[in-house]
Write a protein that holds these residues in place. Structure first.
Motif, mmCIF file in Angstrom:
data_model
loop_
_atom_site.group_PDB
_atom_site.id
_atom_site.type_symbol
_atom_site.label_atom_id
_atom_site.label_comp_id
_atom_site.label_asym_id
_atom_site.label_seq_id
_atom_site.Cartn_x
_atom_site.Cartn_y
_atom_site.Cartn_z
ATOM 1 N N GLU A 112 0.686 -1.244 0.076
ATOM 2 C CA GLU A 112 -0.119 -0.216 -0.059
ATOM 3 C C GLU A 112 0.986 1.331 -0.005
ATOM 4 O OE1 GLU A 112 -2.952 -0.419 -0.140
ATOM 5 O OE2 GLU A 112 -3.991 -1.923 1.376
ATOM 6 N N GLU A 128 -6.469 4.149 0.744
ATOM 7 C CA GLU A 128 -5.181 3.248 0.751
ATOM 8 C C GLU A 128 -4.159 3.751 2.196
ATOM 9 O OE1 GLU A 128 -5.205 0.850 -0.529
ATOM 10 O OE2 GLU A 128 -4.918 0.290 -2.435
ATOM 11 N N HIS A 169 -5.767 2.035 4.748
ATOM 12 C CA HIS A 169 -5.621 0.606 5.073
ATOM 13 C C HIS A 169 -4.140 0.657 5.518
ATOM 14 C CE1 HIS A 169 -8.459 -0.223 1.452
ATOM 15 N NE2 HIS A 169 -9.105 0.264 2.564
ATOM 16 N N HIS A 184 -11.296 -4.672 4.108
ATOM 17 C CA HIS A 184 -10.255 -4.383 3.017
ATOM 18 C C HIS A 184 -10.866 -4.699 1.479
ATOM 19 C CE1 HIS A 184 -6.445 -4.733 1.093
ATOM 20 N NE2 HIS A 184 -6.343 -3.518 1.194
ATOM 21 N N GLU A 239 -11.418 -2.418 -1.521
ATOM 22 C CA GLU A 239 -10.543 -2.944 -2.698
ATOM 23 C C GLU A 239 -11.398 -3.191 -4.058
ATOM 24 O OE1 GLU A 239 -6.989 -2.988 -2.979
ATOM 25 O OE2 GLU A 239 -7.294 -1.862 -1.056
ATOM 26 N N HIS A 291 -11.261 -0.048 -5.819
ATOM 27 C CA HIS A 291 -9.732 0.114 -6.332
ATOM 28 C C HIS A 291 -9.317 -0.572 -7.734
ATOM 29 C CE1 HIS A 291 -8.565 1.325 -2.023
ATOM 30 N NE2 HIS A 291 -9.535 1.817 -2.454
#
Ligand SMILES: [Fe+2]
Ligand SMILES: [Fe+2]
Length: 336
Positions: free
Chosen positions: A108, A140, A143, A219, A223, A226
């Motif tokens: 990340e 991110e 994260h 997560h 994601e 993403h």
């Protein structure tokens, strides 16, 4: 959520009706774009809906349960090590969980500056694009923080040091030195990989520690957006390039894969050291050899093979160049 009638309460009924209708049309348009091709607008809307806080996932009474495994067996692959007792297998599984936190935190750290650099030159263009990319970067950063918080909880409960490859800034520098298209492909690889880990291996596994499973679930939720945004980044960076230039970037993506693979070999050594410290068990040479081979392949599948065989990764590669897709398909079995 603010409804149309609250925004328009001082306006006439006709305006309200038109506003509701136009919102519905916009939502429908966003969905339609979403079905054909990913859109910044639809991705941003989903990201805002699923957004969560670290405080809601870890801390207070939300603790790791060390009587349970943290990683699904398809990624940990501790069962084939039949010279280990059940509790030793669970300890190794948890060490793999700690490494997962460390390795994700580390990747990340190069994704964050890359996304910011990608957003920076076009801040005056499409407003949805700017906001979606900044949301991506913000998530991110969150994260990175989340993985650090879990590492702290892990270290407190596990009681033994578990080293992880790094330092993150050196790995980030080595990755970011490559062609931006190769880096974007690497990030695409990582985003789809997290989707596969959760959906194929974690979601239906009831034996896992609920707290660690919650980390993987939350997560995965962010994601998912993403992966779509990175597909758009790859398309933007590949635009106007010749087939030869695309294939050169894919070779660089494979070089980054080689860098990750070298890191994974080192990580297996760290995990063996942590296992020895935590259990006091000294493996003989034959057992060490078996441990090293099985765990290297488990790590390769976790961080390389599970992405290189992902249908969405292959579809994006194939849309850039059929030869590039074929190249990755040929290399992938070594990491499965
Ligand atoms: Fe992430
Ligand atoms: Fe991500």
């Amino acid at each position: 959520m603010i409804r149309a009638w609250e925004i328009n309460k001082n306006n006439c009924y006709m305006e309200q009706t038109q506003s509701v209708a136009s919102q519905k049309t916009n939502a429908r348009r966003a969905e339609m774009i979403e079905n054909g091709r990913y859109s910044y607008q639809a991705t941003l809307a989903t990201a805002q809906k699923v957004n969560w806080r670290i405080e809601d996932i870890i801390g207070g009474d939300k603790r790791l349960d060390f009587s349970k495994p943290f990683m699904p067996e398809s990624l940990a692959r501790v069962e084939p090590l039949d010279f280990l007792r059940a509790d030793e297998k669970r300890t190794l599984n948890q060490i793999r969980g700690a490494a997962y936190l460390g390795i994700f935190g580390l990747v990340e750290e190069f994704i964050l500056p890359f996304v910011l650099d990608h957003a920076r030159p076009q801040l005056r263009g499409d407003d949805y694009r700017v906001r979606a990319l900044l949301q991506f970067a913000g998530e991110e950063a969150k994260h990175i923080h989340l993985f650090k918080r879990f590492r702290e909880e892990f270290e407190r409960g596990f009681g033994h040091d578990c080293a992880v490859i790094g330092p993150p800034e050196v790995i980030a520098q080595a990755v970011l030195a490559h062609d931006p298209l190769a880096v974007a492909l690497t990030i695409l690889h990582i985003e789809w990989m997290t989707q596969r880990h959760y959906l194929d291996s974690v979601k239906d596994d009831q034996s896992l520690d609920p707290q660690f499973k919650s980390l993987l679930k939350h997560h995965w939720m962010e994601e998912a957006q993403h992966a779509k945004l990175d597909t758009l980044m790859v398309e933007a960076l590949a635009k106007g390039r010749s087939a030869r230039e695309i294939e050169a970037a894919v070779e660089e993506y494979l070089e980054i894969g080689g860098l990750i693979d070298a890191g994974l070999k080192q990580q297996v050594g760290f995990d063996l050291d942590a296992f020895t410290r935590a259990t006091g068990r000294k493996l003989n040479e034959e057992e060490k050899d078996q441990f090293g081979r099985a765990q290297l392949q488990a790590n390769r599948w976790t961080y390389l093979g599970s992405a290189m065989t992902h249908e969405r990764v292959l579809a994006t590669l194939g849309s850039l160049s059929p030869a590039a897709r074929k190249r990755v398909e040929e290399v992938a079995p070594a990491f499965c």
